[in-house]
Design a protein around this motif. Structure first.
Motif, PDB file in Angstrom:
ATOM      1  N   GLY A 164       0.757  -1.317  -0.122  1.00 42.89           N
ATOM      2  CA  GLY A 164      -0.065   0.249   0.032  1.00 42.89           C
ATOM      3  C   GLY A 164       0.747   1.304  -0.008  1.00 42.89           C
ATOM      4  N   ALA A 165       2.125   1.271   0.326  1.00 49.78           N
ATOM      5  CA  ALA A 165       2.917   2.478   0.266  1.00 49.78           C
ATOM      6  C   ALA A 165       4.333   1.722   0.417  1.00 49.78           C
ATOM      7  CB  ALA A 165       2.721   3.232   1.375  1.00 49.78           C
ATOM      8  N   ALA A 166       5.588   2.808   0.124  1.00 55.87           N
ATOM      9  CA  ALA A 166       6.797   2.291   0.257  1.00 55.87           C
ATOM     10  C   ALA A 166       7.684   3.587   0.758  1.00 55.87           C
ATOM     11  CB  ALA A 166       7.407   1.970  -0.966  1.00 55.87           C
ATOM     12  N   LEU A 167       8.672   3.061   1.509  1.00 56.20           N
ATOM     13  CA  LEU A 167       9.607   3.758   1.829  1.00 56.20           C
ATOM     14  C   LEU A 167      11.275   3.566   1.587  1.00 56.20           C
ATOM     15  CD1 LEU A 167      10.691   6.365   3.684  1.00 56.20           C
ATOM     16  CD2 LEU A 167      10.110   4.985   5.721  1.00 56.20           C
ATOM     17  N   PRO A 168      11.821   3.711   0.423  1.00 55.83           N
ATOM     18  CA  PRO A 168      12.986   3.207   0.078  1.00 55.83           C
ATOM     19  C   PRO A 168      13.889   4.341   0.675  1.00 55.83           C
ATOM     20  CG  PRO A 168      11.609   3.603  -1.917  1.00 55.83           C
ATOM     21  CD  PRO A 168      10.919   4.157  -0.638  1.00 55.83           C
ATOM     22  N   MET A 169      15.011   3.928   1.355  1.00 61.63           N
ATOM     23  CA  MET A 169      15.863   4.940   2.134  1.00 61.63           C
ATOM     24  C   MET A 169      17.141   4.584   1.588  1.00 61.63           C
ATOM     25  SD  MET A 169      14.456   4.700   5.998  1.00 61.63           S
ATOM     26  CE  MET A 169      14.082   2.895   6.099  1.00 61.63           C
ATOM     27  N   VAL A 210       8.562   7.961   8.410  1.00 61.35           N
ATOM     28  CA  VAL A 210       7.345   6.972   8.437  1.00 61.35           C
ATOM     29  C   VAL A 210       6.016   7.659   8.844  1.00 61.35           C
ATOM     30  CG1 VAL A 210       6.504   4.815   9.997  1.00 61.35           C
ATOM     31  CG2 VAL A 210       8.758   4.992   9.221  1.00 61.35           C
ATOM     32  N   ARG A 211       6.025   8.533   9.602  1.00 63.86           N
ATOM     33  CA  ARG A 211       4.882   9.056   9.909  1.00 63.86           C
ATOM     34  C   ARG A 211       4.259  10.276   8.952  1.00 63.86           C
ATOM     35  NH1 ARG A 211       6.152  11.694  16.021  1.00 63.86           N
ATOM     36  NH2 ARG A 211       3.975  12.511  15.841  1.00 63.86           N
ATOM     37  N   VAL A 212       5.045  10.708   8.045  1.00 61.97           N
ATOM     38  CA  VAL A 212       4.555  11.321   6.882  1.00 61.97           C
ATOM     39  C   VAL A 212       4.122  10.421   5.863  1.00 61.97           C
ATOM     40  CG1 VAL A 212       5.378  12.788   4.847  1.00 61.97           C
ATOM     41  CG2 VAL A 212       6.257  13.308   7.137  1.00 61.97           C
ATOM     42  N   LEU A 213       4.599   9.362   5.590  1.00 60.36           N
ATOM     43  CA  LEU A 213       4.044   8.189   4.739  1.00 60.36           C
ATOM     44  C   LEU A 213       2.784   7.768   5.274  1.00 60.36           C
ATOM     45  CD1 LEU A 213       4.441   6.649   2.017  1.00 60.36           C
ATOM     46  CD2 LEU A 213       5.764   4.992   3.391  1.00 60.36           C
ATOM     47  N   LEU A 214       2.691   7.555   6.569  1.00 58.17           N
ATOM     48  CA  LEU A 214       1.415   6.975   7.055  1.00 58.17           C
ATOM     49  C   LEU A 214       0.250   7.998   7.102  1.00 58.17           C
ATOM     50  CD1 LEU A 214       2.714   5.141  10.413  1.00 58.17           C
ATOM     51  CD2 LEU A 214       1.696   3.927   8.462  1.00 58.17           C
ATOM     52  N   GLN A 215       0.675   9.271   7.079  1.00 57.61           N
ATOM     53  CA  GLN A 215      -0.202  10.207   7.010  1.00 57.61           C
ATOM     54  C   GLN A 215      -0.843  10.310   5.547  1.00 57.61           C
ATOM     55  OE1 GLN A 215       0.834  14.385   7.604  1.00 57.61           O
ATOM     56  NE2 GLN A 215      -1.014  14.922   8.298  1.00 57.61           N
ATOM     57  N   ARG A 216       0.012  10.107   4.626  1.00 56.76           N
ATOM     58  CA  ARG A 216      -0.428  10.258   3.183  1.00 56.76           C
ATOM     59  C   ARG A 216      -1.277   8.709   3.027  1.00 56.76           C
ATOM     60  NH1 ARG A 216      -2.298   9.024  -1.042  1.00 56.76           N
ATOM     61  NH2 ARG A 216      -1.392   9.691  -3.150  1.00 56.76           N
ATOM     62  N   GLY A 225      -5.160  10.110   1.818  1.00 58.67           N
ATOM     63  CA  GLY A 225      -5.067  10.036   0.562  1.00 58.67           C
ATOM     64  C   GLY A 225      -4.039  11.282  -0.269  1.00 58.67           C
ATOM     65  N   HIS A 226      -3.700  12.111   0.397  1.00 62.45           N
ATOM     66  CA  HIS A 226      -2.849  13.174   0.033  1.00 62.45           C
ATOM     67  C   HIS A 226      -1.679  13.521   0.779  1.00 62.45           C
ATOM     68  CE1 HIS A 226      -5.411  15.544   2.838  1.00 62.45           C
ATOM     69  NE2 HIS A 226      -4.609  16.157   2.957  1.00 62.45           N
ATOM     70  N   TRP A 227      -0.680  14.161  -0.025  1.00 64.17           N
ATOM     71  CA  TRP A 227       0.481  14.536   0.717  1.00 64.17           C
ATOM     72  C   TRP A 227       0.251  15.821   1.657  1.00 64.17           C
ATOM     73  CZ3 TRP A 227       4.182  11.094   1.013  1.00 64.17           C
ATOM     74  CH2 TRP A 227       4.350  10.013   0.080  1.00 64.17           C
ATOM     75  N   ASP A 228       0.728  15.977   2.709  1.00 69.96           N
ATOM     76  CA  ASP A 228       0.594  17.150   3.600  1.00 69.96           C
ATOM     77  C   ASP A 228       1.828  17.999   3.022  1.00 69.96           C
ATOM     78  OD1 ASP A 228       0.781  19.207   5.398  1.00 69.96           O
ATOM     79  OD2 ASP A 228      -0.104  17.923   7.116  1.00 69.96           O
ATOM     80  N   ARG A 229       1.777  19.188   2.511  1.00 64.09           N
ATOM     81  CA  ARG A 229       2.612  19.992   1.925  1.00 64.09           C
ATOM     82  C   ARG A 229       3.649  20.467   2.830  1.00 64.09           C
ATOM     83  NH1 ARG A 229       3.304  24.951  -0.457  1.00 64.09           N
ATOM     84  NH2 ARG A 229       4.806  25.215  -1.801  1.00 64.09           N
ATOM     85  N   GLY A 230       2.885  21.152   3.883  1.00 62.81           N
ATOM     86  CA  GLY A 230       3.441  21.856   5.063  1.00 62.81           C
ATOM     87  C   GLY A 230       4.473  20.499   5.886  1.00 62.81           C
ATOM     88  N   ALA A 231       3.833  19.455   6.136  1.00 66.02           N
ATOM     89  CA  ALA A 231       4.833  18.413   6.712  1.00 66.02           C
ATOM     90  C   ALA A 231       5.867  17.951   6.118  1.00 66.02           C
ATOM     91  CB  ALA A 231       3.839  17.228   6.935  1.00 66.02           C
TER      92      ALA A 231
END
Length: 481
Positions: free
Chosen positions: A166-171, A414-420, A424-430
């Motif tokens: 459902g989502a990905a975080l490549p570091m 991780v928290r930014v991705l979970l919020q997205r 359903g949208h990216w929080d630009r400010g975050a």
């Protein structure tokens, strides 16, 4: 990312975020021998499951007492051929403890072989998911994440098996893909051979240990002279190696060319050379030949595009060397051709098509000399051409080192991705660096730490606005097809 033994959260140990992104401990190569005993849980009371997959790889799963039905599937980094190869389900126990205490389950496999393990890692990770489904239950959501080669595997998993995630975080990921990575390495290898040590083998390496020793000795001799330093800087520039090596150290000033070159030498001699002059042999064995080429490369043009070009020109001038003559030497060298079957193997393991179908957040340090941050430009470019840029966001940390993140910075990502995923949208400010820093700092002193010289050091968050330069030798699915 450097592999390290699993430890209890209670020890409050920082991540083993040193430099090389590799394991060097002695142990059997290839498949793990037997099934090891399950390690103790990171969080006492959690359920730990471990065992073997069909191809001999092992898996590791940890499920919190109050699981929220989200699973993080972790892909670990490169393991030096011949080293111990345990399964790993998180990059560091501090971050792992935070995830588990917030209800997230963790899983990951060892891969059936060490080294360039892409062909085995992708199916092994999917087999680990299947095992989780059978032993624990099907997650409502699975998030792929990983460091270094594991970041590459993460991007490969969501490309080949998009319905499983459902989502990905490549570091700190090798997101330029296999062909581009090893082509760029070959440019630097050829320059080293032509300008410093004609005895080294750059492809079809027959004795990796002796080849690496020869390269290291030649590099050490070159570093002792102004002329050698200039040529080492040129070699570094062909891979955009940053002039910043030690985490938590200040970055050299933009005009401190001697300082930059000294740091590049550290990257080359201590980190990069083992890959290009020794570990390439394992890749060639897997691929059945040499998958890389220098045919058609204009080395003068490559230098002109490099972020290190100004440094190289300054050091050549100071050393009284003719840069144009050295570039002509490289251009007149016999071009190296790839073996078609080996090239096809590396294309499969792996290049990217950019057709992501889920939110992807990448994170990279700007002073990474093993997997340079230009990898992020390569990935963003192919995603953009596929028309999927709305799903991708990239954040950067101002620090030297490979995968040199604090737990707080990782948890913040991780928290930014979970919020997205939730909204359903990216929080630009975050995603603004100052807001990322605030979020990381608010996690407190137990997470804003870094392991430096064997000592845990309080470390402030260091997110930064950054726009990586274009990757010098891009190669993606469009070029493949």
């Amino acid at each position: 990312m450097l592999r390290f033994p699993r430890r209890r959260l209670a020890a409050v140990l920082a991540p083993a975020l040193l430099l090389a992104g590799v394991v060097t401990a002695a142990g059997p190569a290839g498949a793990s021998a037997g099934t090891p005993a399950c390690p103790s849980p990171i969080v006492p009371g959690d359920t730990v499951l471990c065992g073997s997959l069909a191809d001999g790889a092992t898996y590791l799963i940890e499920v919190p007492a109050h699981w929220n039905h989200t699973l993080f599937l972790y892909s670990h980094g490169y393991v030096v051929p011949g080293s111990a190869n345990p399964a790993q389900d998180v990059g560091d126990p501090v971050t792992g403890g935070w995830l588990l205490s917030h209800g997230f389950a963790l899983a990951g496999s060892s891969y059936a072989i060490t080294g360039w393990a892409l062909a085995f890692a992708l199916p092994d990770q999917i087999a680990t998911l299947d095992t989780f489904d059978k032993m624990v239950g099907k997650p409502s959501r699975t998030i792929a994440w990983g460091h270094s080669l594991g970041g590459m595997i993460t991007a490969g998993l969501i490309q080949r098996y998009p319905r499983r995630f459902g989502a990905a975080l490549p570091m700190c990921g090798v997101l330029s893909g296999g062909i581009a990575t090893w082509n760029t390495a070959l440019d630097a290898e050829l320059a080293f051979q032509q300008l410093l040590d004609p005895s080294v083998q750059v492809v079809n390496i027959t004795n990796p240990t002796a080849n690496l020793t020869a390269a290291e000795q030649a590099a050490g001799a070159a570093q002792a002279t102004a002329q050698g330093q200039a040529r080492l800087a040129l070699i570094a520039a062909l891979g955009d190696t940053p002039g910043w090596f030690t985490p938590l150290s200040p970055e050299p000033a933009p005009t401190d060319f001697a300082g930059q070159e000294a740091n590049q030498f550290q990257w080359e001699a201590n980190v990069d050379f083992p890959f290009v002059f020794a570990f390439r042999a394992q890749l060639e064995a897997l691929a059945g030949g040499n998958p890389s080429w220098t045919t058609g490369v204009d080395f003068a043009a490559q230098l002109a595009k490099s972020v290190d070009a100004r440094e190289v020109r300054a050091l050549y001038k100071a050393a009284g060397l003719n840069l144009g003559a050295d570039l002509r030497t490289l251009s007149h060298a016999s071009p190296i051709k790839a073996d078609p079957a080996a090239k096809k193997y590396l294309e499969s393991n792996i290049v990217y098509n950019g057709k992501i179908s889920m939110p992807v957040l990448t994170m990279h340090t700007v002073g990474d000399g093993l997997v340079v941050p230009e990898n992020e430009h390569a990935y963003a470019s192919v995603v953009r051409r596929a028309g999927k840029s709305a799903l991708l966001r990239q954040i950067f940390v101002s620090r030297a080192g490979h995968c040199a993140f604090t737990p707080a910075e990782t948890i913040t990502a991780v928290r930014v991705l979970l919020q997205r995923v939730r909204t359903g949208h990216w929080d630009r400010g975050a995603l603004f660096p100052r807001n990322l820093d605030t979020s990381a700092a608010n996690l407190g002193p137990n997470y804003n730490i870094f392991l430096s010289g064997g000592t845990i050091v309080p470390t402030v968050p260091a997110f930064v606005p950054f726009h990586p330069a274009p990757y010098l030798r891009p190669f993606d699915w469009q070029m493949h097809s």
